[in-house]
Design a protein around this motif. Sequence first.
Motif, PDB file in Angstrom:
ATOM      1  N   VAL A  21       0.822  -1.217   0.000  1.00 64.68           N
ATOM      2  CA  VAL A  21       0.000   0.000   0.000  1.00 64.68           C
ATOM      3  C   VAL A  21       0.855   1.266   0.000  1.00 64.68           C
ATOM      4  N   THR A  22       2.175   1.115  -0.083  1.00 67.45           N
ATOM      5  CA  THR A  22       3.073   2.264  -0.042  1.00 67.45           C
ATOM      6  C   THR A  22       3.813   2.412  -1.371  1.00 67.45           C
ATOM      7  N   ARG A  23       3.843   3.620  -1.901  1.00 62.61           N
ATOM      8  CA  ARG A  23       4.554   3.887  -3.151  1.00 62.61           C
ATOM      9  C   ARG A  23       6.062   3.894  -2.920  1.00 62.61           C
ATOM     10  N   PRO A  24       6.857   3.789  -3.980  1.00 62.76           N
ATOM     11  CA  PRO A  24       8.323   3.783  -3.828  1.00 62.76           C
ATOM     12  C   PRO A  24       8.867   4.999  -3.090  1.00 62.76           C
ATOM     13  N   ASP A  25       8.177   6.149  -3.226  1.00 65.21           N
ATOM     14  CA  ASP A  25       8.664   7.353  -2.552  1.00 65.21           C
ATOM     15  C   ASP A  25       8.231   7.430  -1.092  1.00 65.21           C
ATOM     16  N   GLY A  26       7.557   6.392  -0.606  1.00 63.85           N
ATOM     17  CA  GLY A  26       7.145   6.360   0.798  1.00 63.85           C
ATOM     18  C   GLY A  26       5.755   6.902   1.059  1.00 63.85           C
ATOM     19  N   SER A  27       5.112   7.489   0.051  1.00 65.04           N
ATOM     20  CA  SER A  27       3.768   8.033   0.240  1.00 65.04           C
ATOM     21  C   SER A  27       2.725   6.935   0.098  1.00 65.04           C
ATOM     22  N   PRO A  28       1.582   7.082   0.758  1.00 68.97           N
ATOM     23  CA  PRO A  28       0.543   6.048   0.649  1.00 68.97           C
ATOM     24  C   PRO A  28      -0.089   6.021  -0.733  1.00 68.97           C
ATOM     25  N   ASP A  29      -0.489   4.842  -1.166  1.00 65.93           N
ATOM     26  CA  ASP A  29      -1.147   4.657  -2.460  1.00 65.93           C
ATOM     27  C   ASP A  29      -2.635   4.417  -2.209  1.00 65.93           C
ATOM     28  N   PRO A  30      -3.496   5.429  -2.421  1.00 65.55           N
ATOM     29  CA  PRO A  30      -4.926   5.271  -2.105  1.00 65.55           C
ATOM     30  C   PRO A  30      -5.568   4.079  -2.793  1.00 65.55           C
ATOM     31  N   ALA A  31      -5.215   3.826  -4.058  1.00 66.40           N
ATOM     32  CA  ALA A  31      -5.823   2.700  -4.774  1.00 66.40           C
ATOM     33  C   ALA A  31      -5.503   1.373  -4.083  1.00 66.40           C
ATOM     34  N   ASN A  86     -14.526  -6.322   9.200  1.00 69.22           N
ATOM     35  CA  ASN A  86     -14.095  -5.075   8.577  1.00 69.22           C
ATOM     36  C   ASN A  86     -13.731  -3.991   9.570  1.00 69.22           C
ATOM     37  N   ALA A  87     -14.199  -4.086  10.823  1.00 67.30           N
ATOM     38  CA  ALA A  87     -13.864  -3.056  11.810  1.00 67.30           C
ATOM     39  C   ALA A  87     -12.377  -3.079  12.188  1.00 67.30           C
ATOM     40  N   PRO A  88     -11.821  -4.212  12.671  1.00 67.15           N
ATOM     41  CA  PRO A  88     -10.382  -4.213  12.960  1.00 67.15           C
ATOM     42  C   PRO A  88      -9.522  -4.034  11.712  1.00 67.15           C
ATOM     43  N   THR A  89     -10.001  -4.511  10.547  1.00 67.37           N
ATOM     44  CA  THR A  89      -9.243  -4.313   9.315  1.00 67.37           C
ATOM     45  C   THR A  89      -9.110  -2.823   9.004  1.00 67.37           C
ATOM     46  N   TYR A  90     -10.204  -2.086   9.182  1.00 64.17           N
ATOM     47  CA  TYR A  90     -10.168  -0.631   9.008  1.00 64.17           C
ATOM     48  C   TYR A  90      -9.114  -0.017   9.933  1.00 64.17           C
ATOM     49  N   LEU A  91      -9.108  -0.445  11.202  1.00 66.66           N
ATOM     50  CA  LEU A  91      -8.155   0.119  12.163  1.00 66.66           C
ATOM     51  C   LEU A  91      -6.714  -0.193  11.784  1.00 66.66           C
ATOM     52  N   THR A 105      -1.789   1.994   9.798  1.00 71.69           N
ATOM     53  CA  THR A 105      -0.714   1.864   8.811  1.00 71.69           C
ATOM     54  C   THR A 105      -0.492   3.176   8.073  1.00 71.69           C
ATOM     55  N   ALA A 106      -1.583   3.917   7.853  1.00 72.16           N
ATOM     56  CA  ALA A 106      -1.485   5.208   7.156  1.00 72.16           C
ATOM     57  C   ALA A 106      -1.035   6.340   8.074  1.00 72.16           C
ATOM     58  N   GLY A 107      -0.700   6.038   9.303  1.00 73.80           N
ATOM     59  CA  GLY A 107      -0.195   7.053  10.223  1.00 73.80           C
ATOM     60  C   GLY A 107      -0.992   7.160  11.496  1.00 73.80           C
ATOM     61  N   GLY A 108      -2.313   6.926  11.428  1.00 71.84           N
ATOM     62  CA  GLY A 108      -3.139   6.926  12.622  1.00 71.84           C
ATOM     63  C   GLY A 108      -3.495   8.285  13.176  1.00 71.84           C
ATOM     64  N   ASP A 109      -3.041   9.376  12.537  1.00 73.09           N
ATOM     65  CA  ASP A 109      -3.370  10.721  13.017  1.00 73.09           C
ATOM     66  C   ASP A 109      -4.615  11.203  12.274  1.00 73.09           C
ATOM     67  N   PRO A 110      -5.761  11.344  12.962  1.00 71.06           N
ATOM     68  CA  PRO A 110      -6.995  11.708  12.258  1.00 71.06           C
ATOM     69  C   PRO A 110      -6.930  13.064  11.568  1.00 71.06           C
ATOM     70  N   VAL A 111      -6.210  14.009  12.160  1.00 71.56           N
ATOM     71  CA  VAL A 111      -6.121  15.344  11.555  1.00 71.56           C
ATOM     72  C   VAL A 111      -5.396  15.275  10.214  1.00 71.56           C
ATOM     73  N   THR A 112      -4.263  14.579  10.182  1.00 69.89           N
ATOM     74  CA  THR A 112      -3.505  14.427   8.936  1.00 69.89           C
ATOM     75  C   THR A 112      -4.307  13.641   7.904  1.00 69.89           C
ATOM     76  N   LEU A 113      -4.961  12.570   8.357  1.00 66.74           N
ATOM     77  CA  LEU A 113      -5.714  11.733   7.430  1.00 66.74           C
ATOM     78  C   LEU A 113      -6.936  12.463   6.857  1.00 66.74           C
ATOM     79  N   MET A 114      -7.503  13.375   7.623  1.00 68.03           N
ATOM     80  CA  MET A 114      -8.668  14.110   7.127  1.00 68.03           C
ATOM     81  C   MET A 114      -8.282  15.269   6.213  1.00 68.03           C
TER      82      MET A 114
END
Length: 471
Positions: free
Chosen positions: A358-368, A383-388, A393-402
């Motif tokens: 799920v991570t691109r070569p440059d270290g950024s997340p790949d949404p697809a 699906n609940a724990p899978t979402y978590l 994995t994407a960082g876990g910071d809701p402010v950054t993710l939003m």
Amino acid sequence: MKPMRALALAALFLTPALATAADIDGSQLSVLWGVPFAGVLLSIALVPLLAPHFWHHHFGKVTAAWALAFLLPFAVVFGAGTAAAGFVHALVAEYLPFVILLTALFTVAGGIFIRGNLHGSAGLNTAILAIGAVLASFMGTTGASMLLIRPLIRANDGRRHVTHVVVFFIFIVSNAGGSLTPLGDPPLFLGFLKGVSFFWTLQHIWPETLFIVGVLLALFFVLDSWLWRASGERLPTDPTPDTPPQAFGFDGKINFALLGAVVALVLMSGVWKSDVQWDVLGTPVGLPGLVRDAGLVLVTLVSLALTPRQVHEDNQFNWGPMQEVAKLFAGIFLTIIPVIAMLKAGVNGPFGAIVAAVTRPDGSPDPAMYFWASGLLSSFLDNAPTYLVFFNTAGGDPVTLMTAQAATLAAISAGSVFMGANTYIGNAPNLMVKAIAEDRGVKMPSFFGYMLWSFGILMPLFIAITFIWLR
């Protein structure tokens, strides 16, 4: 010995020298610890096909056997404390709140009888599916499914072909429709608890939701119209013929107020913050969650006490579907412990290749890739724990993710909710709807037969979403 009693005795045996649930290090686990979980899934998929009579009477024992096949060897290898901690955490923090909420929604929705001489034409069926899609985001996929599946089946009980109606109902009402608010589906509610704002998903994935629900409704209308016009589609005798008293209306109206109470309790537990908590054998239980669960139990009891018996009889209400879901998911929640731990270990765990993908070569997340990874795993895992897992994995910071990573959070949210429709076990309402339909005489597809429907219809839509919104 009853299967759930066997698990309880195992838990008592393992309770001494308790550790914490966090002590399970997924990076140290072999993929072989996932065999009991795979066994539960294969049992659900194959035994009803190969031995339907045996499965109908003993599925609880089969599920408990797989659960013990994980729990007892795990206790021997990693110690009774670690095994007991995992058991108690799965029971107290995940399984009981899950089952209590489902039971409340099942009971309240089962206490509402929709009267009326409904005829299952393509137009009416499509309208019910569309209404269910809207309701799912505000009363949960379980609540909307339990409210509408009975009148939908009743409206179509004079038709020869009904299976496709229930399958599309699962696609639309039991899954995709619940993608717009935290009330709709458990993964989004967990995101809400983590700090994602209530209307964030509505603002960010409404185009994808409108697309998938709109296309599914159009496909269903075309298919159902063709079948409706087919020769011999309508049976000579209607099991629920028109009678003058059957004017459209609702019986058991008190349950609408109780449904509002369920929604309020769920919202309260997410908004109310309290430092008061108790330690239950290594698992913290907060006051808001405890009040929510106690309130939901009270709502269930009030619904049973106040709903007229005639309403339950008209709805053919019984506990069979709820018992099936409760027993099967007890095994799933327990045997999934090592699988989730291995996923949480990230690139250092046995499933490191999935996390790295799920991570691109440059270290950024790949949404697809986040969309497909969270979605496909949600099809077979809870699906609940899978979402978590992918949220963290994407960082876990809701402010950054939003904000900066909004595309990634949207992909995780959409994948976890949409792809719950891929299998019967992808979301709890799927199994409940299947059980109710079969109880009413609808011949539902087998586990793999249903996947032929879902993969044939849904996969092209998921691919389209990927190319349109997730590039």
